[in-house]
Each structure stands twice: as C-alpha cells, then as structure tokens.
Design an enzyme around this catalytic site. Structure first.
Site: not given
Ligand code: N1C
Length: 247
Positions: A74, A153
């Site tokens: 992420c 993400c």
C-alpha cells in the site's frame, strides 16, 4: 564396471540439459526468498509448452499467478506507460516505489521472449510470434498486470510520458488492464507523474487525461503533476531527499 559406465553415459545423454532460458529464470527467481523456484518454473511452463504459440490465452497463466501471488504494498505501488526506462532508472536507486518488475514474476520475465511448439517439451526463445493476439509473452504481461493492479491499495502512482501526444493511450496495458481494476476505497488515489522531457508534446492538461479520470472507479481521487525528468533523476541520486518530497 563396464555396466556402470554405460549406465552413467546413458543417464547423462537422456537427461535434458537445462536450457539457458531455464537457467536465467531460476537464477533470477532465486534472488527472492520464500519461493519454490522449481514449482514456479513448472507453473510457468504449463502455460505455453507443447502449445501452438498463437493459442496461449491470458488465463493460461492463472496457475502461475497462483503459485507466486503478488503482495500488496500500500502507498508504494508504481504503474507506468511508455516510461519504463525513467521509472526503473529511479526505482533501481531508491526504495520509494515498487513496480511489477520489482516482484518475483515481473523481474524473472522482464526483457525475455519465450514460446512453445506443438509436439515439443522445449522452450524456444527465437521465432516466437508477437503479432497474433494470444501469444505467450503478451498474454503473460496482461495477466501479470491484471493481478498486480488487483492488489493495489492506498495512494497509487503512475508515471506517464509527456513525450507522446496521448499520454493515457487507450490501447496500452495501463489503460486496458490496470486502471479499471483499481477499486475504491481500497485504492484511495491515483497520482499521475507526467514525465516532462525536452521537446515535450503534452502535459497534465492533455485531453487524454480526462479519459483517465472518467475510467477511474468513483471514489478514487485523481491528481496529476508535471515533473521534469531531471527532477526524477535528481531524486534517484540523492537519498537525502525524502520519497514524499521527490515531486
Ligand atoms: O502497455 P503499457 O506500457 O501501458 O504497460 C505498462 C503497465 C505497467 O504499469 C506495468 O505494471 O503494465 C505493466 N507492464 C509491465 O510491467 C511490463 N514489463 C514489461 C506491462 N508491460 C510490460 N512489459 C513489456 O512492455 C510488455 O512486452 C509490454 O507489451 C510492453 C508495454 O509497454 P508500454 O506500452 O510502455
């Protein structure tokens, strides 16, 4: 003793030597811990070996992706289109972002050509077609790009090229495969870094970027910043510049 010698000679001639391709694959793979590279090689081969090299669909690589899945990273995931050299020149020097080529599958197959042949167990590296739709190399990159985009993400970055007239090219893998797979709220934002080289043909105001905004699932914030290539190189060579202040 004669029988032993005959047995050894026979054994050596019957055992297929590892091809240069397989050696490259395995040695690149072994740089990554926690993977069984022989298993990954077998999953890779089943996609195209003993097949017509124009009949390898994207799904043929599903077992390979399952054998070496991508881990979400992420806020550090980097995508690109027509900026491969600039992106990798940067990611090689700094640990700010992760591209598909920094993952096991991407790094193992980057720059390689491969195909099979009906009736053969071998991997060929020359005479492989790239013009038919279902060729082994293009199908791999489409499948891998899809899987990599699926795990995206947080804040996602994409480097696009200001040296083309259409930085968001609707025929590119970035447009066709990756952008539409970013899902809100898992992906919070897409931040375009428009690489501006000398004699640039476009920038963040380019009309194609309107299409990029429209293609993004709603709920994902879009931004674009024009960044001179020299600034990207500078950030690559100066570790004292924090990743978040590169541009
Ligand atoms: O078609 P593109 O770029 O827009 O694809 C780039 C996009 C990146 O974000 C990557 O995640 O798709 C992924 N990707 C690769 O990582 C990759 N490595 C090598 C897609 N293609 C990749 N290649 C080869 O470059 C492959 O042979 C493919 O056809 C080209 C696409 O390059 P592009 O047009 O600049």
């Amino acid at each position: 003793i004669v029988i032993v010698i005959i047995a050894v000679v026979l054994g050596l001639t019957l055992r297929q030597n590892k091809s240069e391709f397989e050696s490259t694959f395995l040695s690149r793979c072994e740089k990554f811990d926690q993977y069984d590279c022989k298993k990954v090689w077998d999953a890779f081969q089943q996609a195209y070996v003993n097949k017509d090299p124009c009949k390898v669909p994207v799904e043929a690589y599903d077992p390979l992706i399952a054998a070496a899945p991508f881990k979400p990273q992420c806020n550090r995931m980097m995508f690109w289109s027509k900026t491969k050299d600039v992106v990798h020149g940067f990611t090689e020097k700094r640990d700010c972002f992760v591209t598909l080529e920094d993952t096991l599958l991407g790094s193992v197959l980057d720059g390689l050509t491969w195909c099979g042949k009906e009736g053969s167990k071998d991997t060929f590296t020359t005479g492989c077609p790239r013009t038919c739709e279902n060729n082994p190399v293009d199908s791999f990159w489409i499948r891998a790009s899809a899987a990599y985009a699926d795990v995206a993400c947080g804040d996602v970055t994409a480097m696009l090229s200001g040296s083309t007239t259409t930085p968001f090219d609707p025929t590119s893998t970035f447009a066709k495969v990756e952008v539409t797979r970013f899902k809100a709220p898992k992906v919070r934002s897409l931040n375009v870094v428009m690489v501006i080289q000398k004699n640039a043909k476009s920038n963040c105001k380019n009309a194609s970027l309107q299409k990029l905004k429209n293609a993004l699932h709603k709920g994902i914030t879009y931004s674009c910043k024009d960044v001179p290539e020299s600034r990207i190189q500078e950030c690559g060579s100066k570790p004292q510049i924090a990743c978040r202040t590169c541009w």
